[in-house]
Design a protein around this motif. Structure first.
Motif, PDB file in Angstrom:
ATOM      1  N   GLY A  36     -14.218  -5.719  15.027  1.00 36.78           N
ATOM      2  CA  GLY A  36     -14.271  -7.114  15.460  1.00 36.78           C
ATOM      3  C   GLY A  36     -15.312  -7.941  14.740  1.00 36.78           C
ATOM      4  N   SER A  37     -16.370  -7.287  14.258  1.00 36.01           N
ATOM      5  CA  SER A  37     -17.411  -8.028  13.551  1.00 36.01           C
ATOM      6  C   SER A  37     -17.017  -8.324  12.101  1.00 36.01           C
ATOM      7  CB  SER A  37     -18.738  -7.257  13.588  1.00 36.01           C
ATOM      8  OG  SER A  37     -18.586  -6.004  12.966  1.00 36.01           O
ATOM      9  N   ALA A  38     -15.931  -7.705  11.622  1.00 33.47           N
ATOM     10  CA  ALA A  38     -15.483  -7.931  10.241  1.00 33.47           C
ATOM     11  C   ALA A  38     -13.968  -7.733  10.137  1.00 33.47           C
ATOM     12  CB  ALA A  38     -16.207  -6.980   9.298  1.00 33.47           C
ATOM     13  N   PRO A  39     -13.184  -8.603  10.796  1.00 34.90           N
ATOM     14  CA  PRO A  39     -11.734  -8.378  10.831  1.00 34.90           C
ATOM     15  C   PRO A  39     -11.044  -8.445   9.467  1.00 34.90           C
ATOM     16  CG  PRO A  39     -12.341 -10.375  12.057  1.00 34.90           C
ATOM     17  CD  PRO A  39     -13.605  -9.737  11.591  1.00 34.90           C
ATOM     18  N   ALA A  40     -11.362  -9.419   8.638  1.00 33.51           N
ATOM     19  CA  ALA A  40     -10.702  -9.527   7.333  1.00 33.51           C
ATOM     20  C   ALA A  40     -11.093  -8.353   6.432  1.00 33.51           C
ATOM     21  CB  ALA A  40     -11.048 -10.856   6.665  1.00 33.51           C
ATOM     22  N   TYR A  41     -12.363  -7.984   6.457  1.00 36.47           N
ATOM     23  CA  TYR A  41     -12.837  -6.855   5.657  1.00 36.47           C
ATOM     24  C   TYR A  41     -12.141  -5.568   6.100  1.00 36.47           C
ATOM     25  CZ  TYR A  41     -16.047  -3.591   3.398  1.00 36.47           C
ATOM     26  OH  TYR A  41     -16.583  -2.589   2.630  1.00 36.47           O
ATOM     27  N   SER A  42     -12.070  -5.339   7.406  1.00 36.05           N
ATOM     28  CA  SER A  42     -11.408  -4.142   7.935  1.00 36.05           C
ATOM     29  C   SER A  42      -9.945  -4.094   7.511  1.00 36.05           C
ATOM     30  CB  SER A  42     -11.479  -4.120   9.466  1.00 36.05           C
ATOM     31  OG  SER A  42     -12.801  -4.027   9.914  1.00 36.05           O
ATOM     32  N   ALA A  43      -9.267  -5.225   7.613  1.00 34.75           N
ATOM     33  CA  ALA A  43      -7.849  -5.281   7.244  1.00 34.75           C
ATOM     34  C   ALA A  43      -7.649  -4.995   5.759  1.00 34.75           C
ATOM     35  CB  ALA A  43      -7.267  -6.642   7.601  1.00 34.75           C
ATOM     36  N   THR A  44      -8.518  -5.523   4.922  1.00 31.67           N
ATOM     37  CA  THR A  44      -8.421  -5.285   3.484  1.00 31.67           C
ATOM     38  C   THR A  44      -8.625  -3.805   3.174  1.00 31.67           C
ATOM     39  OG1 THR A  44      -9.201  -7.515   2.989  1.00 31.67           O
ATOM     40  CG2 THR A  44      -9.400  -5.893   1.245  1.00 31.67           C
ATOM     41  N   LYS A  45      -9.601  -3.196   3.806  1.00 26.30           N
ATOM     42  CA  LYS A  45      -9.864  -1.780   3.559  1.00 26.30           C
ATOM     43  C   LYS A  45      -8.731  -0.911   4.078  1.00 26.30           C
ATOM     44  CE  LYS A  45     -13.477  -2.661   1.332  1.00 26.30           C
ATOM     45  NZ  LYS A  45     -13.463  -2.508  -0.126  1.00 26.30           N
ATOM     46  N   ARG A  46      -8.150  -1.271   5.212  1.00 27.32           N
ATOM     47  CA  ARG A  46      -6.997  -0.529   5.749  1.00 27.32           C
ATOM     48  C   ARG A  46      -5.816  -0.638   4.784  1.00 27.32           C
ATOM     49  NH1 ARG A  46      -6.746   2.143  10.325  1.00 27.32           N
ATOM     50  NH2 ARG A  46      -4.718   2.285  11.243  1.00 27.32           N
ATOM     51  N   MET A  47      -5.612  -1.820   4.213  1.00 26.24           N
ATOM     52  CA  MET A  47      -4.544  -2.002   3.225  1.00 26.24           C
ATOM     53  C   MET A  47      -4.785  -1.100   2.027  1.00 26.24           C
ATOM     54  SD  MET A  47      -3.758  -3.438   0.025  1.00 26.24           S
ATOM     55  CE  MET A  47      -5.187  -4.428  -0.291  1.00 26.24           C
ATOM     56  N   GLN A  48      -6.028  -1.006   1.563  1.00 24.67           N
ATOM     57  CA  GLN A  48      -6.341  -0.148   0.429  1.00 24.67           C
ATOM     58  C   GLN A  48      -6.027   1.316   0.754  1.00 24.67           C
ATOM     59  OE1 GLN A  48     -10.459  -1.008  -0.459  1.00 24.67           O
ATOM     60  NE2 GLN A  48      -9.957  -2.922  -1.502  1.00 24.67           N
ATOM     61  N   ASN A  49      -6.431   1.772   1.930  1.00 28.30           N
ATOM     62  CA  ASN A  49      -6.154   3.153   2.348  1.00 28.30           C
ATOM     63  C   ASN A  49      -4.645   3.421   2.369  1.00 28.30           C
ATOM     64  OD1 ASN A  49      -8.683   2.924   4.973  1.00 28.30           O
ATOM     65  ND2 ASN A  49      -8.957   3.365   2.816  1.00 28.30           N
ATOM     66  N   THR A  50      -3.890   2.503   2.946  1.00 31.62           N
ATOM     67  CA  THR A  50      -2.448   2.665   3.070  1.00 31.62           C
ATOM     68  C   THR A  50      -1.761   2.605   1.713  1.00 31.62           C
ATOM     69  OG1 THR A  50      -2.522   1.705   5.281  1.00 31.62           O
ATOM     70  CG2 THR A  50      -0.375   1.752   4.209  1.00 31.62           C
ATOM     71  N   TYR A  51      -2.227   1.733   0.837  1.00 34.03           N
ATOM     72  CA  TYR A  51      -1.645   1.609  -0.492  1.00 34.03           C
ATOM     73  C   TYR A  51      -1.815   2.912  -1.278  1.00 34.03           C
ATOM     74  CZ  TYR A  51      -0.145  -0.611  -4.822  1.00 34.03           C
ATOM     75  OH  TYR A  51       0.540  -0.927  -5.962  1.00 34.03           O
ATOM     76  N   ILE A  52      -3.001   3.498  -1.207  1.00 35.49           N
ATOM     77  CA  ILE A  52      -3.260   4.772  -1.876  1.00 35.49           C
ATOM     78  C   ILE A  52      -2.376   5.869  -1.286  1.00 35.49           C
ATOM     79  CG2 ILE A  52      -5.018   6.572  -2.212  1.00 35.49           C
ATOM     80  CD1 ILE A  52      -5.235   4.084  -4.037  1.00 35.49           C
ATOM     81  N   ASP A  53      -2.229   5.906   0.032  1.00 38.48           N
ATOM     82  CA  ASP A  53      -1.364   6.894   0.678  1.00 38.48           C
ATOM     83  C   ASP A  53       0.072   6.762   0.175  1.00 38.48           C
ATOM     84  OD1 ASP A  53      -3.524   7.787   2.163  1.00 38.48           O
ATOM     85  OD2 ASP A  53      -2.906   6.763   4.009  1.00 38.48           O
ATOM     86  N   ALA A  54       0.548   5.524   0.090  1.00 36.07           N
ATOM     87  CA  ALA A  54       1.930   5.285  -0.357  1.00 36.07           C
ATOM     88  C   ALA A  54       2.124   5.683  -1.822  1.00 36.07           C
ATOM     89  CB  ALA A  54       2.292   3.813  -0.151  1.00 36.07           C
ATOM     90  N   LEU A  55       1.157   5.370  -2.674  1.00 34.66           N
ATOM     91  CA  LEU A  55       1.270   5.756  -4.079  1.00 34.66           C
ATOM     92  C   LEU A  55       1.195   7.277  -4.255  1.00 34.66           C
ATOM     93  CD1 LEU A  55      -0.751   3.074  -6.076  1.00 34.66           C
ATOM     94  CD2 LEU A  55       1.730   3.328  -5.894  1.00 34.66           C
ATOM     95  N   ALA A  56       0.381   7.940  -3.449  1.00 29.39           N
ATOM     96  CA  ALA A  56       0.305   9.402  -3.513  1.00 29.39           C
ATOM     97  C   ALA A  56       1.658  10.005  -3.159  1.00 29.39           C
ATOM     98  CB  ALA A  56      -0.787   9.915  -2.576  1.00 29.39           C
ATOM     99  N   GLN A  57       2.292   9.450  -2.141  1.00 27.40           N
ATOM    100  CA  GLN A  57       3.619   9.928  -1.754  1.00 27.40           C
ATOM    101  C   GLN A  57       4.636   9.635  -2.858  1.00 27.40           C
ATOM    102  OE1 GLN A  57       5.945   7.862   1.295  1.00 27.40           O
ATOM    103  NE2 GLN A  57       6.158   9.848   2.325  1.00 27.40           N
ATOM    104  N   LEU A  58       4.579   8.447  -3.437  1.00 22.37           N
ATOM    105  CA  LEU A  58       5.496   8.068  -4.512  1.00 22.37           C
ATOM    106  C   LEU A  58       5.347   9.003  -5.715  1.00 22.37           C
ATOM    107  CD1 LEU A  58       7.593   6.133  -5.720  1.00 22.37           C
ATOM    108  CD2 LEU A  58       5.682   4.661  -6.439  1.00 22.37           C
ATOM    109  N   ALA A  59       4.114   9.314  -6.088  1.00 22.96           N
ATOM    110  CA  ALA A  59       3.874  10.219  -7.217  1.00 22.96           C
ATOM    111  C   ALA A  59       4.518  11.576  -6.955  1.00 22.96           C
ATOM    112  CB  ALA A  59       2.371  10.362  -7.469  1.00 22.96           C
ATOM    113  N   ARG A  60       4.358  12.074  -5.745  1.00 19.97           N
ATOM    114  CA  ARG A  60       4.966  13.371  -5.395  1.00 19.97           C
ATOM    115  C   ARG A  60       6.488  13.285  -5.399  1.00 19.97           C
ATOM    116  NH1 ARG A  60       1.732  18.076  -3.605  1.00 19.97           N
ATOM    117  NH2 ARG A  60      -0.357  17.252  -3.741  1.00 19.97           N
ATOM    118  N   MET A  61       7.026  12.203  -4.829  1.00 14.82           N
ATOM    119  CA  MET A  61       8.484  12.043  -4.783  1.00 14.82           C
ATOM    120  C   MET A  61       9.085  12.011  -6.188  1.00 14.82           C
ATOM    121  SD  MET A  61       8.821   9.187  -1.696  1.00 14.82           S
ATOM    122  CE  MET A  61       9.947   8.242  -2.652  1.00 14.82           C
TER     123      MET A  61
END
Length: 141
Positions: A36-61
């Protein structure tokens, strides 16, 4: 967010065309739960985590040997944080840099820098949403 996506996508494309490689990113523990003290920052970092997860899956696929390391530090004593309130468990830059270099030499998929933060993040994940939304987590508490 856009710069992160462009850089990581470019690296992914390069490694895809060259048979593989390793992409290491520095995100943050803030991507674990919305702070709550950093909503935009938290959302950006969550997007980065998810993007890396998706690319890792794509590389394996697609059968590419592209590996990812998501490095997640907590609060680091940098000029960015100086004079902006009190941050809990502030880590010295030298210690964080040494730990990041260790991770780059001995890669893992996901690393939280500092055992104290790793323990904290572990417990954060156990907190149900209804309770998390009622907590008052602030950098100056």
């Amino acid at each position: 967010g856009e710069g992160f996506v462009r850089m990581v996508t470019a690296a992914f494309g390069y490694f895809r065309s060259h048979g593989g490689g390793r992409i290491a990113v520095i995100s943050s523990i803030a991507g674990t739960k919305g702070l709550g003290s950093a909503p935009a920052y938290s959302a950006t970092k969550r997007m980065q985590n998810t993007y890396i997860d998706a690319l890792a899956q794509l590389a394996r696929m697609e059968g590419y040997d592209i590996r990812f390391t998501d490095i997640r530090p907590g609060f680091v004593a940098t000029p960015l944080l100086s004079g902006d309130g009190r941050y809990p468990m502030l880590m010295r830059t030298e210690k964080v840099a040494a730990r990041i270099m260790h991770v780059l030499r001995h890669p893992r998929r996901r690393v939280v820098i500092d055992r104290r933060y790793a323990l904290m993040v572990f417990f954060w994940k156990l907190i149900p949403e209804w309770l998390w939304e009622r907590l008052k987590i602030r950098k100056d508490d």
